[in-house]
Design an enzyme around this catalytic site. Structure first.
Site, PDB file in Angstrom:
ATOM      1  N   LYS A 106       0.808  -1.226   0.000  1.00 30.01           N
ATOM      2  CA  LYS A 106       0.000   0.000   0.000  1.00 30.01           C
ATOM      3  C   LYS A 106       0.845   1.283   0.000  1.00 30.01           C
ATOM      4  CE  LYS A 106      -4.406  -0.594   1.741  1.00 30.01           C
ATOM      5  NZ  LYS A 106      -5.440  -0.724   2.766  1.00 30.01           N
ATOM      6  N   ASP A 140     -10.126   3.881   1.445  1.00 31.92           N
ATOM      7  CA  ASP A 140     -10.414   3.278   2.758  1.00 31.92           C
ATOM      8  C   ASP A 140     -11.182   4.260   3.657  1.00 31.92           C
ATOM      9  OD1 ASP A 140      -9.233   0.792   2.262  1.00 31.92           O
ATOM     10  OD2 ASP A 140      -7.248   1.493   2.874  1.00 31.92           O
TER      11      ASP A 140
END
Ligand code: ATR
Length: 278
Positions: free
Chosen positions: A70, A107
């Site tokens: 990520k 997210d």
């Protein structure tokens, strides 16, 4: 001869076999009768950049990015959204038709949409937030709560220095509180979130009480196995409204699916069951 190309997307991680994303996107493809493929793709850290560029050449529209890539994904993107830049991590990559790579982080969006869908009166602006934990998930959630208008974010982490680093990154609205003072820091809070792995099946539980939380506080957890963690169970016993963590996973997938397959998908009970049973 047909020029129609089946759109391809996927999720890249290492390892990748535990990812729920193929079941999630697969459910939507079937539900909307779309021709498209969404594949799990295992890439080791050393192969990540070359592997990703190969996917672009093979005609992938984009991919979701999961552990451990990520942060690495930030470094190879040509354009980065504000949310990905501020969170410092990427969960969604777009391969643009001009050959460039765009990086996004949904997210925080998923976190907020889950609360908006399941707790319709909730408003981040109505009081301080308390965020427990200071890892990668906390970074996205602190960003999202501030973006949604939380006046203050109180942040508690077992390792205090990680909370301080995160607070320094986001500025004066984030205040570090002692790990031993979590229950007291619920005083006046509008939103209370566990972002640690505590309470997950096989992990110890997060030991707090909700005596000081106001009755209007909304309590949520990023852990969704079990769906009702001991933390949420205790909040419910104190009469507080709770939202489980599964919806964050489901909602973060919406923007990628819409962009790759051309249909804004719904997050509903059928999807929850499909993902839980995967
Ligand atoms: P993620 O990216 O999923 O947030 P992470 O970066 O490893 O994962 O962060 C895990 C979080 O859970 C951290 O806040 C961690 O606290 P530390 O920074 O002190 O490690 C927290 N955590 C994990 N196990 C814990 C435990 N047994 N007690 C308290 N906090 C714990």
């Amino acid at each position: 001869m047909s020029n129609i190309v089946t759109p391809k997307a996927g999720v890249v991680g290492w390892p990748i076999n535990h990812s729920k994303s193929p079941a999630l996107h697969g459910h939507w493809l079937k539900r909307y009768g779309l021709s498209g493929e969404y594949l799990p793709i295992a890439l080791a850290p050393d192969d990540f950049e070359a592997g990703l560029r190969k996917l672009a050449k093979r005609g992938f529209k984009g991919v979701n990015i999961t552990i451990p890539h990520k942060e690495a994904a930030l470094n190879l993107a040509d354009s980065i959204t504000d949310s990905a830049a501020l969170i410092g991590a990427v969960n969604t990559i777009h391969f643009h038709s001009n050959g460039t790579i765009g990086a996004d982080n949904t997210d925080g969006y998923g976190f907020i949409q889950n609360l908006r869908q399941n707790a319709q009166h909730w408003d981040a602006k109505s009081g301080p937030s308390l965020v427990i934990g200071a890892g990668g998930a906390a970074r996205a959630i602190v960003w999202a709560l501030l973006d949604a208008g939380a006046p203050v974010v109180r942040l508690a982490n077992r390792t205090r220095i990680r909370a301080e680093n995160l607070a320094n990154h986001f500025g004066a609205k984030v205040e570090v509180v002692e790990w031993s003072q979590i229950s007291e820091a619920m005083d006046g809070a509008a939103t209370i979130v566990n972002t640690t792995s505590l309470g997950m099946a096989g992990q110890p539980e997060l030991r707090v009480h909700f005596d000081d939380a106001p009755q209007g506080a909304l309590v949520t957890d990023i852990v969704y196995n079990p769906l009702i963690t001991p933390f949420l169970e205790k909040a419910q016993s104190s009469g507080l409204e709770t939202v489980d963590g599964l919806g964050m996973l489901l909602h973060q997938a919406v923007p990628g699916f819409e962009s790759w397959f051309g249909q804004k998908p719904e997050v509903d009970d059928d999807l929850r069951h499909a993902v839980l049973n995967a």
